[in-house]
Write a protein that holds these residues in place. Sequence first.
Motif, short mmCIF file in Angstrom:
data_model
loop_
_atom_site.label_atom_id
_atom_site.label_comp_id
_atom_site.label_asym_id
_atom_site.label_seq_id
_atom_site.Cartn_x
_atom_site.Cartn_y
_atom_site.Cartn_z
N ARG A 134 -35.66 65.45 -43.17
CA ARG A 134 -35.36 65.74 -41.77
C ARG A 134 -36.08 64.75 -40.86
O ARG A 134 -35.50 64.26 -39.88
CB ARG A 134 -35.78 67.17 -41.42
N LEU A 135 -37.34 64.43 -41.20
CA LEU A 135 -38.09 63.46 -40.40
C LEU A 135 -37.42 62.09 -40.45
O LEU A 135 -37.33 61.40 -39.43
CB LEU A 135 -39.53 63.38 -40.90
N VAL A 136 -36.98 61.69 -41.63
CA VAL A 136 -36.29 60.41 -41.77
C VAL A 136 -35.07 60.36 -40.85
O VAL A 136 -34.84 59.37 -40.14
CB VAL A 136 -35.86 60.18 -43.24
N ARG A 137 -34.30 61.45 -40.86
CA ARG A 137 -33.10 61.50 -40.00
C ARG A 137 -33.48 61.49 -38.52
O ARG A 137 -32.87 60.79 -37.71
CB ARG A 137 -32.28 62.74 -40.34
N ASP A 138 -34.48 62.28 -38.17
CA ASP A 138 -34.88 62.38 -36.77
C ASP A 138 -35.36 61.04 -36.22
O ASP A 138 -35.13 60.72 -35.04
CB ASP A 138 -35.99 63.42 -36.60
N LEU A 139 -36.03 60.25 -37.06
CA LEU A 139 -36.56 58.96 -36.63
C LEU A 139 -35.56 57.83 -36.81
O LEU A 139 -35.83 56.69 -36.40
CB LEU A 139 -37.85 58.64 -37.41
N GLY A 140 -34.42 58.12 -37.44
CA GLY A 140 -33.41 57.10 -37.66
C GLY A 140 -33.84 56.04 -38.66
O GLY A 140 -33.43 54.88 -38.57
N LEU A 141 -34.67 56.43 -39.63
CA LEU A 141 -35.17 55.49 -40.63
C LEU A 141 -34.14 55.27 -41.74
O LEU A 141 -33.19 56.05 -41.90
CB LEU A 141 -36.47 56.01 -41.23
N LYS A 142 -34.34 54.22 -42.52
CA LYS A 142 -33.39 53.88 -43.58
C LYS A 142 -33.48 54.84 -44.77
O LYS A 142 -32.53 55.00 -45.52
CB LYS A 142 -33.62 52.45 -44.05
N GLY A 143 -34.64 55.45 -44.95
CA GLY A 143 -34.79 56.37 -46.06
C GLY A 143 -36.23 56.63 -46.40
O GLY A 143 -37.14 56.36 -45.60
N HIS A 144 -36.43 57.16 -47.60
CA HIS A 144 -37.75 57.56 -48.06
C HIS A 144 -38.03 56.88 -49.40
O HIS A 144 -37.16 56.88 -50.29
CB HIS A 144 -37.80 59.08 -48.24
N VAL A 145 -39.20 56.30 -49.55
CA VAL A 145 -39.60 55.66 -50.80
C VAL A 145 -40.94 56.23 -51.24
O VAL A 145 -41.69 56.80 -50.44
CB VAL A 145 -39.71 54.13 -50.66
#
Length: 218
Positions: A134-145
């Motif tokens: 959810r945080l990744v989506r909220d911040l508009g990031l490319k993803g999680h590694v």
Amino acid sequence: MNVILQSHDQRFAVVHSEPWMAEALAEIQEASFPDLAPQEKIRPEHYRSHIDIFPEGQHAVIEVSTGRVVACSTDLRTRVDFAHFAHKYLEAVGGNYLTTHDPKGDWLYGADIGVHPDYRGLGLSTLLYNARHRLVRDLGLKGHVAGAMPKGYGPLKEQMPIEVYVHKVVRGELTDPVLSVQLKRGYAVWGIIPDYLEDASCANYGVFIVWRNPEVAW
């Protein structure tokens, strides 16, 4: 505390970690990683630094009825060079103080996740991963590694190379207590990291895993 997510039975809630939780968070770390080298474990002062540097990336699971902190995760923003993904854990997380956090980084890096042994099997890691995504989506990031710890490899290291072990886990021929769970949550293996950290359970290896934000072009 602002509730981010709740379990279906309303028994547990995900919130942002707060300074008063630092001792409990360190206890979860100790219980979750008993084989990790002492210098690599996250201590209370580290958790306080995380909260000060990047509060949005620090999540804790609270048992609603008791207020007990029972699980947690730590993340920072970073930039990723996928052609040179191998790295050491302590270097990636600024010696556990999270001073490597890049406010403009376009990926979220998973530094830590743990569930107290008394509360395993209740879906709490799923709650934390959902909060991370959810945080990744909220911040508009490319993803999680993250550098996953293949904690089932240590006992098998004399029987097969790490590459064979990871291949078998990916194919479902072997089950790893960490990597198998992450694969089921949509992560993919990008590569293997030797000397990622000092932990006998994974023979010091890390597995670089990637979850891509489906809402952002990569």
